[in-house]
Design an enzyme around this catalytic site. Structure first.
Site, PDB file in Angstrom:
ATOM      1  N   THR A  98       0.766  -1.231   0.123  1.00  0.00           N
ATOM      2  CA  THR A  98      -0.023  -0.017   0.037  1.00  0.00           C
ATOM      3  C   THR A  98       0.754   1.096   0.199  1.00  0.00           C
ATOM      4  O   THR A  98       1.485   1.606   0.898  1.00  0.00           O
ATOM      5  CB  THR A  98      -0.942  -0.127   1.292  1.00  0.00           C
ATOM      6  OG1 THR A  98      -1.879  -1.056   1.151  1.00  0.00           O
ATOM      7  CG2 THR A  98      -1.840   1.316   1.303  1.00  0.00           C
ATOM      8  N   LYS A 174      -7.825   1.154  -2.304  1.00  0.00           N
ATOM      9  CA  LYS A 174      -7.274   0.426  -0.970  1.00  0.00           C
ATOM     10  C   LYS A 174      -7.536   1.861  -0.523  1.00  0.00           C
ATOM     11  O   LYS A 174      -7.761   1.961   0.742  1.00  0.00           O
ATOM     12  CB  LYS A 174      -5.668   0.207  -1.118  1.00  0.00           C
ATOM     13  CG  LYS A 174      -5.311   0.021   0.242  1.00  0.00           C
ATOM     14  CD  LYS A 174      -5.949  -1.172   0.796  1.00  0.00           C
ATOM     15  CE  LYS A 174      -5.165  -1.280   2.398  1.00  0.00           C
ATOM     16  NZ  LYS A 174      -3.848  -2.134   2.499  1.00  0.00           N
ATOM     17  N   LYS A 243       0.499   6.380   8.307  1.00  0.00           N
ATOM     18  CA  LYS A 243       0.982   6.365   6.896  1.00  0.00           C
ATOM     19  C   LYS A 243      -0.413   6.467   5.906  1.00  0.00           C
ATOM     20  O   LYS A 243      -0.438   7.185   4.965  1.00  0.00           O
ATOM     21  CB  LYS A 243       1.693   5.290   6.564  1.00  0.00           C
ATOM     22  CG  LYS A 243       2.350   5.071   5.092  1.00  0.00           C
ATOM     23  CD  LYS A 243       2.660   3.393   4.861  1.00  0.00           C
ATOM     24  CE  LYS A 243       1.715   2.575   4.577  1.00  0.00           C
ATOM     25  NZ  LYS A 243       1.773   1.532   3.924  1.00  0.00           N
TER      26      LYS A 243
END
Lengths: 292, 292
Positions: A98, A174, A243
């Site tokens: 990701t 995502k 993140k």
């Protein structure tokens, strides 16, 4: 059945290791690499560990990358021991990390001219589902490239829908997933913190509200760990959402989309890290909101 | 069985009417009042409608109040035709409206000296569950007062837990419920708006993400209505969350509890009302976030 695809697997961390083992168990020859020498303790004899990522990638039909950040992806490809020169038209680069759409598109541009085919396939589901080959994989890329890696996706995923034709669409999908997850965890903490501050029984709130319109997967999953406090097992570190909420707000800014709730949640995670909770379970947002 | 409790039911709107009918069907004698003359069309012959709220309340064992706001509750009790003087030690005032802890405590203080017993019992579940007697009722109050109205609660609710001993605790619990619901609806809109802005198929996002860690009751309930756009049936008006997120932030401020996500969601609902969507289905937050 034709000869199974040969796999180079770069990044054998908490998610990468069980994913690589799942591929090996499914019969794919896997050569792996990780920057940490401890990776060998986890994957054991099930796959061939190599000390140089270029050797793990060389000659593989598919190179899977499962690192933690966009900077690490860039380094894997173009750093001192970068694998870019080991890739060619016969290789599919399957990015399952990701890293957000921008980092992936930037890396794909850097590979242009080499004829490398890139498939964008970040995952959701955690380490347990990684170990049982039951991940959700969100796939972006050209149909023929996705078809080429379909046997690997089928081994690792319970569901691996193609969510768009562009490299980057998997990352975008995502990002939407993480927006929901990150806000749902944060609001679970906020609701239970408010209950506690108002003198209600937070455990009763969790129990009663889990049965109705107020519930979410994350409320039911993280809620019990929030109420355990310091005893909570670290299943998913707060740092991951520092993140990932950054990826969400970056991706939203790139298309001029306001995301006020994601932005508020991001600030909570950043504050949690500043207060020393980066490596604690992300359910610690409950404590961050209760702190006086 | 002893003689059923006699009921005065004040407020026969979208929720009050089916709740009063449920009580009448369960065998309680109900005398009702609503400010709107149209209430009679809905409740028909099933209960006795009276033109003055004081007559509906006079002599009742339990007076149920199901109005929309704290101001209306105050008016019902202390306004020009206020029922306060019709209440005494033999009456239980059962407030089922969502008015927030502050408004309820203020009204309860105004009744002190009259010996009126107050039970605080806001509901969740919508009109369909009101009609089938399957609401969630969040009950705050003294044990003996709650016991006195238990037969009514059992008729109207699938679940009616006592969530605290104070009048106001039911409202506090409902505030936690609304915090979660209001944020979950808003973030569902935000996630689908971001998907759309990034060129993804929002319907596929809803379908795929509903199956995993990103889901919530509201994502699955409101998501389809968001994608219907103007065709969406109005099941729950945006105005309700303008009011209820205001109750959330008021209640949180009163105990010095930061609620950054609820605050961000409140601003979205306020903006939606300003843009003319107050009476539209609350799923319209998706459009509010997509507007250019």
């Amino acid at each position: 059945m034709s000869t199974p695809l040969s796999v180079g697997f770069l990044g054998l961390g908490a998610m990468g290791a069980p994913m690589a083992l799942t591929l090996a168990r499914a019969g794919f020859p896997v050569r792996g690499f990780d920057v940490s020498p401890r990776a060998g303790e986890v994957v054991g004899e099930a796959l061939e560990l190599l000390p140089d990522p270029r050797d793990a990638a060389a000659g593989a039909d598919v190179v899977v990358v499962m690192v933690a950040t966009g900077a690490q992806l860039h380094d894997v490809l173009f750093g001192e021991r970068g694998i870019a020169d080991a890739l060619g038209p016969d290789t599919v680069l399957l990015v399952m990390a990701t890293v957000g759409p921008q980092a992936l598109e930037s890396c794909a541009q850097g590979l242009e001219g080499r004829g490398v085919r890139v498939v964008d396939a970040p995952v959701s589901g955690g380490t347990a589902r990684a170990a049982t080959g039951d991940l959700l994989v969100m796939v972006g890329g050209a149909v023929e490239d996705v078809d080429a890696v379909r046997p690997l996706l089928d081994a690792m995923a319970g569901n691996a829908p193609v969510v768009g034709p562009r490299v980057g669409d998997g990352q975008r999908f995502k990002v939407v997933n993480q927006l929901l997850c990150g806000v749902h965890i944060a609001v679970a903490g906020e609701a239970l913190a408010l209950a506690d501050s108002m003198g209600l029984d937070a455990a009763q709130c969790l129990e009663v509200l889990s049965t109705g319109a107020a519930t979410s997967f994350m409320f039911e999953d993280r809620g019990p760990r929030m109420l355990q406090g310091d005893q909570a097992e670290v299943r998913s570190a707060l740092d991951i959402f520092v993140k990932d909420m950054g990826l969400v707000t970056d991706a939203a800014r790139a298309v001029d989309q306001p995301v006020p709730l994601a932005s508020a949640a991001e600030q909570l995670y950043v504050r949690g890290r500043r207060e020393g909770h980066g490596r604690h379970d992300d359910s610690v947002v409950f404590d961050v909101l209760r702190s006086r």
